[in-house]
Design an enzyme around this catalytic site. Sequence first.
Site, mmCIF file in Angstrom:
data_model
loop_
_atom_site.group_PDB
_atom_site.id
_atom_site.type_symbol
_atom_site.label_atom_id
_atom_site.label_comp_id
_atom_site.label_asym_id
_atom_site.label_seq_id
_atom_site.Cartn_x
_atom_site.Cartn_y
_atom_site.Cartn_z
ATOM 1 N N GLU A 120 0.737 -1.044 -0.208
ATOM 2 C CA GLU A 120 -0.123 0.105 -0.033
ATOM 3 C C GLU A 120 0.821 1.314 -0.049
ATOM 4 O O GLU A 120 2.243 1.031 0.205
ATOM 5 C CB GLU A 120 -0.883 -0.030 1.174
ATOM 6 C CG GLU A 120 -0.282 0.041 2.639
ATOM 7 C CD GLU A 120 -1.171 -0.200 3.799
ATOM 8 O OE1 GLU A 120 -2.355 0.304 3.663
ATOM 9 O OE2 GLU A 120 -0.869 -0.714 4.781
ATOM 10 N N LYS A 122 2.738 4.580 1.113
ATOM 11 C CA LYS A 122 3.342 4.995 2.235
ATOM 12 C C LYS A 122 3.016 6.597 2.433
ATOM 13 O O LYS A 122 3.800 7.509 1.733
ATOM 14 C CB LYS A 122 4.975 4.945 2.132
ATOM 15 C CG LYS A 122 5.644 5.184 3.575
ATOM 16 C CD LYS A 122 6.980 4.727 3.462
ATOM 17 C CE LYS A 122 7.894 4.873 4.873
ATOM 18 N NZ LYS A 122 7.736 6.160 5.552
ATOM 19 N N ASP A 124 2.881 10.241 3.698
ATOM 20 C CA ASP A 124 3.981 11.057 4.454
ATOM 21 C C ASP A 124 3.296 12.058 5.238
ATOM 22 O O ASP A 124 3.092 13.273 5.010
ATOM 23 C CB ASP A 124 4.690 11.950 3.071
ATOM 24 C CG ASP A 124 5.973 12.499 3.637
ATOM 25 O OD1 ASP A 124 6.471 12.187 4.818
ATOM 26 O OD2 ASP A 124 6.466 13.319 2.786
ATOM 27 N N TYR A 232 -3.483 1.920 8.815
ATOM 28 C CA TYR A 232 -3.276 0.540 7.973
ATOM 29 C C TYR A 232 -2.530 -0.490 9.056
ATOM 30 O O TYR A 232 -2.129 -1.631 8.985
ATOM 31 C CB TYR A 232 -1.979 0.862 7.238
ATOM 32 C CG TYR A 232 -0.931 1.999 7.931
ATOM 33 C CD1 TYR A 232 -0.059 1.488 8.926
ATOM 34 C CD2 TYR A 232 -1.009 3.242 7.571
ATOM 35 C CE1 TYR A 232 0.836 2.332 9.476
ATOM 36 C CE2 TYR A 232 -0.205 4.164 8.149
ATOM 37 C CZ TYR A 232 0.737 3.644 9.093
ATOM 38 O OH TYR A 232 1.661 4.551 9.643
ATOM 39 N N LYS A 326 11.387 3.188 -1.383
ATOM 40 C CA LYS A 326 11.161 4.779 -1.380
ATOM 41 C C LYS A 326 11.506 5.125 -2.763
ATOM 42 O O LYS A 326 12.408 4.545 -3.629
ATOM 43 C CB LYS A 326 12.388 5.280 -0.694
ATOM 44 C CG LYS A 326 12.375 5.190 1.021
ATOM 45 C CD LYS A 326 11.563 6.239 1.453
ATOM 46 C CE LYS A 326 11.495 6.228 2.956
ATOM 47 N NZ LYS A 326 12.469 6.979 3.717
ATOM 48 N N CYS A 420 35.543 40.515 -6.744
ATOM 49 C CA CYS A 420 35.045 39.975 -5.467
ATOM 50 C C CYS A 420 33.699 40.833 -5.046
ATOM 51 O O CYS A 420 33.904 41.875 -4.927
ATOM 52 C CB CYS A 420 36.011 39.916 -4.114
ATOM 53 S SG CYS A 420 34.913 39.610 -2.756
ATOM 54 N N CYS A 423 34.598 42.466 -1.541
ATOM 55 C CA CYS A 423 35.373 43.562 -1.213
ATOM 56 C C CYS A 423 35.694 44.127 -2.432
ATOM 57 O O CYS A 423 36.555 45.202 -2.414
ATOM 58 C CB CYS A 423 36.643 42.978 -0.648
ATOM 59 S SG CYS A 423 37.653 42.036 -1.620
ATOM 60 N N CYS A 438 38.813 35.166 -3.930
ATOM 61 C CA CYS A 438 39.272 36.418 -3.869
ATOM 62 C C CYS A 438 40.237 36.312 -2.845
ATOM 63 O O CYS A 438 40.132 35.591 -1.641
ATOM 64 C CB CYS A 438 38.038 37.260 -2.935
ATOM 65 S SG CYS A 438 38.654 38.622 -2.309
ATOM 66 N N CYS A 443 39.486 39.620 3.083
ATOM 67 C CA CYS A 443 38.280 40.263 2.563
ATOM 68 C C CYS A 443 37.022 39.601 3.467
ATOM 69 O O CYS A 443 36.493 40.368 4.245
ATOM 70 C CB CYS A 443 38.156 39.771 1.373
ATOM 71 S SG CYS A 443 36.194 39.430 0.706
HETATM 72 S S1 IVH Z 1 3.619 -0.146 8.409
HETATM 73 C C1 IVH Z 1 6.391 -1.049 11.916
HETATM 74 N N1 IVH Z 1 2.259 1.248 6.321
HETATM 75 O O1 IVH Z 1 6.276 4.906 7.902
HETATM 76 C C2 IVH Z 1 5.932 0.239 11.389
HETATM 77 N N2 IVH Z 1 3.559 2.669 7.807
HETATM 78 O O2 IVH Z 1 8.964 4.547 8.031
HETATM 79 C C3 IVH Z 1 4.641 -0.299 10.611
HETATM 80 N N3 IVH Z 1 3.862 4.892 7.231
HETATM 81 O O3 IVH Z 1 6.252 4.935 11.440
HETATM 82 C C4 IVH Z 1 4.484 0.694 9.507
HETATM 83 N N4 IVH Z 1 2.296 4.842 5.490
HETATM 84 O O4 IVH Z 1 4.270 5.983 10.215
HETATM 85 C C5 IVH Z 1 3.082 1.356 7.274
HETATM 86 N N5 IVH Z 1 0.999 2.083 4.577
HETATM 87 C C6 IVH Z 1 2.039 2.403 5.594
HETATM 88 C C7 IVH Z 1 2.532 3.627 6.063
HETATM 89 C C8 IVH Z 1 3.456 3.575 7.134
HETATM 90 C C9 IVH Z 1 3.378 5.532 6.272
HETATM 91 C C10 IVH Z 1 4.796 5.377 8.232
HETATM 92 C C11 IVH Z 1 4.646 5.076 9.554
HETATM 93 C C12 IVH Z 1 5.806 4.467 9.970
HETATM 94 C C13 IVH Z 1 6.746 4.992 9.147
HETATM 95 C C14 IVH Z 1 7.978 4.138 9.039
#
Ligand code: IVH
Length: 680
Positions: A120, A122, A124, A232, A326, A420, A423, A438, A443
């Site tokens: 799923e 991640k 932010d 999640y 990432k 420069c 100066c 310079c 300076c």
């Molecule tokens: S599972 C063991 N699922 O990412 C931690 N984390 O870098 C289980 N995060 O602290 C995390 N989306 O705050 C999980 N779909 C997702 C996520 C997620 C964002 C964050 C979470 C965690 C951090 C780790």
Amino acid sequence: MPAQPSLSFIRKIQSLVQILQSHDYAYYVLDAPTISDAEYDRLFRELQDLEREHPEAIQPDSPTQRVSGKPLDEFEKSKHGVPMLSLGNAMSIDELRDFEARVRKVIDAPTGADIPWFAELKFDGLSINLTYENGLLVRAATRGDGEIGEDVTLNIKTIKTIPLRLNTTQPPRRIEIRGEVILFKKDFEALNRHQKESGQKEFANPRNAAAGSLRQLDPSITATRPLRAFFYGMGACDPHAEDKTLPPQSLSRYRETLRSWGLPTFDQICKTTHLSDLEKFIAQVESVRDDLPFEIDGVVVKLDRLADLDRAGFVARAPRGMIAYKFAPKKSVTLVEDIIVQVGRTGTLTPVALVTPVFVSGVQVRRITLHNQSEIDRKDVRIGDHVVVQRAGDVIPEIVESLKERRRGDERRFQIPDHCPVCESLVERIENEVAVRCVARNCSAKFRERLRHYAMKDAMNIDGLGEKIIDQLVDEGIVQHLPDLYKIEKQDLISLEGFADKSASNLVQAIEDSKQRDLYRFIFGLGIRHVGEATAKLLAQVYGSIPRLAQALPESLTAVDGIGPEVAKSIHAFFNDEQHAAETLDLLQVLSLKAPKITEGGALKGKIFVLTGTLPTLSRGDAQALIEAHGGKVSGSVSKKTDYVLAGEEAGSKLEKAKQLGISVIDEAQLFQLTRQASS
Ligand code: IVH
């Protein structure tokens, strides 16, 4: 050992916790230790021993429960039922494949056997831990150090998408539900517009804005911020014995449960037994990343079955059966508004592109180094160009290329100057090196010294502008001349190492405050040779303003008691130096200096002067201003009421009349003398 700790035992523990906490506070928060390290360690061990004897008496806020870091003291602390862990990272598909192979091994899955995976987005944002007891939301805590977070229950309750009661007739006795609090991009932009309009600080990115909003002490402020959340994960889970659905068998099943309970989950997921599907999912998510209404920084790939996750175990406080894939650094397009040159400590001239602020991987970028001329030439970056920007390794922003097809013909090439910018002296091109330097003696060091002097307590008294910060400001090219100080914005400081929101605000405020200093402090702060604080005071009293002082000829200056020929020459030279004059003028545009207070009852108070003839250094206007600045008055004709006739060359009938009436006739030097007396 007694079955139950006695009341006095508990009191002892509580008191130790309190003592240690107060020392912690003094040490960590106030930075002023109240006891020796050895004494602290002794108390700490004493507490640990007691707690080992009776673990049930461990206080939730005992310093022994602190793993690392610590939440700010404004919110209540909240210990998570099960620690909130972190995730390992994969930066490429190869690393994802390595991960898969590793997991296959640790869970003992034979080659070829299907492993159910779940992936799923991640999100932010800011991780959050909700506790529901018998279906009711009783607590919400931030991640904190993973063990103990901050209790933000009241704030979380303002998020309308989070149910206060789970939508089920069979809720578990207790369950911890984990997710991420975020701010949608459009809400973030609206919030920043509002912040700007109301003169408040803007947030660097949606995550900071979400964190700032959630960590408001006043829930009514949080309520005005359209925060959202996606869920999640699960922490502690305490179902009723007859409940066969909990704990869930798999993350995908668990997700369905959360959904049915009314908790927000995000639709875009991938459930598969094939690595290739995971790869496709990642590619697909990456391709729609910019179109999503919120920021994500990758995809989380997880073993779906809880049994597998358990078997995989943990490494370095991260589940071995999950990984955060990432995304590659995000690229953005922006405009090069200007290219400036900054002079580093060693004198190296570095071109820096000033671009229209743009978000790159969630951080606002305004200044990008171009390193040197050959880099500019190689990339053919011109002022007015649209450029592709990325943050390498998600840290330093860089210009990847300039978009030639977007040129309109008025872009300007940039050439590192021969002189420069600090100066004005000729720079040197070092052979076999791309760098231009310079080499003027001291300076930039000289300028740093000037800045330090200007900010000094007895001069402009800019609190917090110490040596280290001066170095940073000069190195970054933020301050190259004194007037640049007054152009500093909080945003410029926050990007510097060691600056937090508060310290940046404080410095900007201190600089702002310095605008209203006494005139003499400014004269002293300019760093004119031979002009110490006492001389500066004298000059301020006699001349009353910088323009008057700047125009004074050496003869006029030496007429002031206490100013010798050498000092006079130095003052005259300072204001006749083109660069100093321009700089001083620029400073006066922004400053509102306080003219010296004229001493009550001074010699000029209530005195009436008549001017005649041409004075050696002062114009008539200056002479009048000087007299008035010291409480005297200037009249057009001589009468019995006249106290002094100030006479210069070719004085006419007024001088005659003064003599007839027996009125004191003085020259310019004597006027200076009088003003000096008036103010001493
Ligand atoms: S599972 C063991 N699922 O990412 C931690 N984390 O870098 C289980 N995060 O602290 C995390 N989306 O705050 C999980 N779909 C997702 C996520 C997620 C964002 C964050 C979470 C965690 C951090 C780790």
